[in-house]
Design a protein around this motif. Structure first.
Motif, mmCIF file in Angstrom:
data_model
loop_
_atom_site.group_PDB
_atom_site.id
_atom_site.type_symbol
_atom_site.label_atom_id
_atom_site.label_comp_id
_atom_site.label_asym_id
_atom_site.label_seq_id
_atom_site.Cartn_x
_atom_site.Cartn_y
_atom_site.Cartn_z
ATOM 1 N N THR A 7 -4.867 2.151 -8.277
ATOM 2 C CA THR A 7 -5.797 0.866 -8.776
ATOM 3 C C THR A 7 -7.290 1.355 -8.552
ATOM 4 N N PRO A 8 -8.189 1.098 -9.464
ATOM 5 C CA PRO A 8 -9.370 1.491 -9.462
ATOM 6 C C PRO A 8 -10.117 1.019 -8.318
ATOM 7 N N GLY A 9 -10.923 1.580 -7.491
ATOM 8 C CA GLY A 9 -11.494 1.056 -6.412
ATOM 9 C C GLY A 9 -10.972 1.015 -5.024
ATOM 10 N N ILE A 10 -9.645 1.565 -5.224
ATOM 11 C CA ILE A 10 -8.907 1.892 -3.920
ATOM 12 C C ILE A 10 -8.425 3.104 -3.502
ATOM 13 N N THR A 11 -8.703 3.545 -2.456
ATOM 14 C CA THR A 11 -8.576 5.003 -2.141
ATOM 15 C C THR A 11 -7.474 5.117 -0.961
ATOM 16 N N PRO A 12 -6.379 6.183 -1.051
ATOM 17 C CA PRO A 12 -5.535 6.233 0.073
ATOM 18 C C PRO A 12 -6.205 6.748 1.103
ATOM 19 N N PHE A 13 -5.585 6.185 2.295
ATOM 20 C CA PHE A 13 -6.324 6.578 3.689
ATOM 21 C C PHE A 13 -5.195 6.895 4.616
ATOM 22 N N LYS A 14 -5.479 7.852 5.428
ATOM 23 C CA LYS A 14 -5.004 8.429 6.717
ATOM 24 C C LYS A 14 -6.196 8.902 7.775
ATOM 25 N N TYR A 15 -5.379 8.689 8.975
ATOM 26 C CA TYR A 15 -6.413 8.781 9.851
ATOM 27 C C TYR A 15 -5.604 9.892 11.238
ATOM 28 N N THR A 16 -6.277 10.884 11.350
ATOM 29 C CA THR A 16 -5.886 11.743 12.607
ATOM 30 C C THR A 16 -6.894 11.924 13.548
ATOM 31 N N ALA A 17 -6.864 11.621 14.724
ATOM 32 C CA ALA A 17 -7.686 11.973 15.661
ATOM 33 C C ALA A 17 -7.832 13.381 16.274
ATOM 34 N N THR A 18 -9.050 13.824 16.711
ATOM 35 C CA THR A 18 -9.111 15.285 16.973
ATOM 36 C C THR A 18 -8.534 15.631 18.189
ATOM 37 N N ASP A 19 -8.106 16.917 18.515
ATOM 38 C CA ASP A 19 -7.690 17.076 19.884
ATOM 39 C C ASP A 19 -8.861 16.877 20.914
ATOM 40 N N GLU A 20 -10.170 17.129 20.323
ATOM 41 C CA GLU A 20 -11.391 16.963 21.386
ATOM 42 C C GLU A 20 -11.301 15.627 21.759
ATOM 43 N N ILE B 239 -8.511 2.179 1.571
ATOM 44 C CA ILE B 239 -9.767 1.683 1.759
ATOM 45 C C ILE B 239 -10.043 1.123 0.450
ATOM 46 N N THR B 240 -11.122 -0.063 0.504
ATOM 47 C CA THR B 240 -11.455 -0.504 -0.681
ATOM 48 C C THR B 240 -12.811 -1.382 -0.428
ATOM 49 N N ASP B 241 -13.802 -1.049 -1.141
ATOM 50 C CA ASP B 241 -15.155 -1.653 -0.924
ATOM 51 C C ASP B 241 -14.944 -3.380 -1.438
ATOM 52 N N ILE B 242 -15.262 -4.129 -0.565
ATOM 53 C CA ILE B 242 -15.512 -5.688 -0.933
ATOM 54 C C ILE B 242 -16.898 -6.162 -0.265
ATOM 55 N N ASP B 243 -17.661 -6.592 -1.062
ATOM 56 C CA ASP B 243 -18.813 -7.304 -0.823
ATOM 57 C C ASP B 243 -19.851 -6.334 0.077
ATOM 58 N N GLY B 244 -19.650 -4.929 -0.457
ATOM 59 C CA GLY B 244 -20.487 -3.732 0.195
ATOM 60 C C GLY B 244 -19.937 -3.366 1.515
ATOM 61 N N LEU B 245 -18.785 -3.604 1.878
ATOM 62 C CA LEU B 245 -18.137 -3.008 3.235
ATOM 63 C C LEU B 245 -16.887 -2.488 2.920
ATOM 64 N N ASP B 246 -16.499 -1.458 3.206
ATOM 65 C CA ASP B 246 -15.398 -0.765 3.376
ATOM 66 C C ASP B 246 -14.268 -1.403 4.072
ATOM 67 N N ILE B 247 -13.309 -2.116 3.503
ATOM 68 C CA ILE B 247 -11.926 -2.576 4.117
ATOM 69 C C ILE B 247 -11.010 -1.759 4.197
ATOM 70 N N HIS B 248 -10.219 -1.502 5.454
ATOM 71 C CA HIS B 248 -9.038 -0.964 5.329
ATOM 72 C C HIS B 248 -7.899 -1.782 5.578
ATOM 73 N N PHE B 249 -6.911 -1.276 4.799
ATOM 74 C CA PHE B 249 -5.429 -2.236 5.016
ATOM 75 C C PHE B 249 -4.347 -1.405 4.705
ATOM 76 N N ILE B 250 -3.247 -1.949 5.142
ATOM 77 C CA ILE B 250 -1.987 -1.416 4.796
ATOM 78 C C ILE B 250 -1.356 -2.301 3.927
ATOM 79 N N HIS B 251 -0.804 -1.577 2.792
ATOM 80 C CA HIS B 251 0.003 -2.297 1.685
ATOM 81 C C HIS B 251 1.405 -1.836 1.744
ATOM 82 N N VAL B 252 2.624 -2.344 1.957
ATOM 83 C CA VAL B 252 3.818 -2.000 1.745
ATOM 84 C C VAL B 252 4.567 -2.949 0.859
ATOM 85 N N LYS B 253 4.896 -2.343 -0.125
ATOM 86 C CA LYS B 253 5.614 -3.399 -1.372
ATOM 87 C C LYS B 253 7.200 -3.105 -0.984
#
Length: 432
Positions: A36-49, A107-121
């Motif tokens: 979907t245009p404007g929607i970017t896949p996202f993952k998060y991994t904390a560093t060991d530090e 992640i998608t930009d809405i009203d100038g802010l990055d919004i993170h979301f989970i989406h499971v179909k």
């Protein structure tokens, strides 16, 4: 894709996502919205530090003297914090991180802010889309236990007719969403953003659910009546009649003519207003002053535990080894997310924004016209009586008083919560 800070540029996110897709480490993305245009896949991994620094701070924490009362009337007890700190030393963040990353996130930009979301179909074609909103001191971690029962009901004592497509956004300033650099990101604005999100995902008919701030956002979506929203569910309903609210604000005792359920709700609210609003008063007025909870994980933990007395006592019993709705690991998963994303103050600013851009009292009826379902849990800030719910929501399609559960209902009692959502929206499914 490894990402240590959520607030990075759109260009960087797109580049990272393209790289991740190329090496095949986003296996769930294709099942949701990666194209979907404007929607970017996202993952998060904390560093060991980051994790080593957290553990160093927990070990080195300077603690106060023990409270000089024999109960919790002065706040979170020293013994509770000591036990939580001991558990934190062996807490495995990677376990919850892996679980989060097992779900498609974006992640998608809405009203100038990055919004993170989970989406499971759901695999079921006629599933009902739902957007579910957390509150404070919560996060998307609150809803992880209900995702599979909602999207795959046949594997969890349900039928194909119970299926949902699930969207769970992180509030602005919370978790992996962007941190607003301007004021005004209050519940009405977030409600509008969620309508944009659901439209962007291609949902022409959907429902919404929320508790705590999630209730405010969800109810304001209902007030705004965006095209596509056909009903809402709340587990922290705003139903307090104006005359009752006036009496509560004056500290008056409960009126003699209240029913048993109404009297119980009045007493719960009276206790909360007198003894449970310290955190909200500070965040309403001076959120930027809370530097201590950004610098100390133990300070952050104590601040987050002291939300409402029944939740605190439930968590304290769990830390003492009793079997409760939440485990110590549940609690630390959520606190650690706040720590790693450095969102203690950015999340607190939602209180300031709401206070300075008023959208109505937290428990005041808002004049909602569309269908509303209410699940009243006994250990919520107040258990909304059916009589008040019927007046607040003229189109009340479901009401149930649950036998157990509190403020974090989906997190504490996922089976009950799932059953409530299935029952709440059954009558609306023929509209999709």
């Amino acid at each position: 894709m490894s990402q240590t800070q959520p607030a990075i540029t759109r260009r960087t996110l797109l580049a990272l996502a393209a790289s991740a897709s190329a090496v095949g480490i986003l296996p769930n993305a294709a099942t949701a919205t990666s194209a979907t245009p404007g929607i970017t896949p996202f993952k998060y991994t904390a560093t060991d530090e980051q994790l080593a620094d957290l553990h160093r701070r927990v070990v080195a924490a300077r603690l106060p003297d023990e409270e000089n009362v024999a109960d919790d009337s002065q706040g979170v007890r020293l013994g509770t914090i000591k036990k939580l700190a001991k558990h934190w030393k062996s807490h495995d963040w990677r376990k919850i991180e892996t679980r989060l990353n097992s779900f498609p996130q974006f992640i998608t930009d809405i009203d100038g802010l990055d919004i993170h979301f989970i989406h499971v179909k759901s695999k079921h074609e006629n599933a009902l889309p739902i957007v579910i909103t957390h509150g404070w001191p919560g996060s998307v971690i609150e809803q992880l236990k209900i995702i599979k029962p909602l999207t795959d009901p046949t594997a969890f004592s349900g039928t194909e007719a119970d299926a949902f497509h699930v969207v769970i956004p992180s509030l602005p300033g919370y978790g992996f969403s962007g941190k607003p650099r301007e004021t005004g990101w209050n519940p009405p604005r977030i409600a509008k953003a969620w309508a944009v999100l659901m439209e962007r995902l291609g949902y022409t008919k959907y429902v919404a659910q929320g508790g705590d701030w999630g209730n405010a956002v969800t109810e304001l979506m209902a007030v705004q009546e965006p095209q596509g929203l056909i009903g809402i569910h709340t587990n922290m309903a705003a139903t307090v009649p104006a005359d009752i609210a006036k009496l509560l604000s004056s500290g008056a005792p409960a009126p003699a003519d209240l029913s048993a359920d109404e009297k119980g709700a009045y007493e719960q609210l009276d206790d909360f207003y007198k003894n449970g609003l310290g955190y909200a008063i500070e965040m309403n007025n001076r959120p930027q002053t809370l530097y201590g909870i950004v610098d100390s994980p133990i300070g952050l933990a104590s601040w987050m535990l002291d939300h409402d007395i029944r939740s605190y006592r439930m968590i304290a019993r769990s830390i003492d080894g009793e079997k409760e709705g939440l485990t110590p690991d549940d609690v630390l998963d959520n606190i650690t997310l706040y720590w790693l994303t450095n969102t203690a103050i950015s999340s607190a600013r939602l209180y300031w924004d709401n206070a300075h851009h008023p959208s109505g009292g937290f428990f005041d009826p808002r004049g909602i016209k569309i269908p509303v379902a209410v699940s009243a849990f006994p250990d919520e800030i107040y258990q909304a009586p059916q009589s008040w719910a019927e007046k607040a929501y003229p189109n009340l399609i479901h009401y149930n008083r649950l036998p157990k559960g509190g403020h974090f209902a989906a997190w504490e009692q996922p089976e009950l919560f799932t059953a409530e959502l299935r029952a709440s929206f059954k009558s609306l499914r023929d509209q999709i």
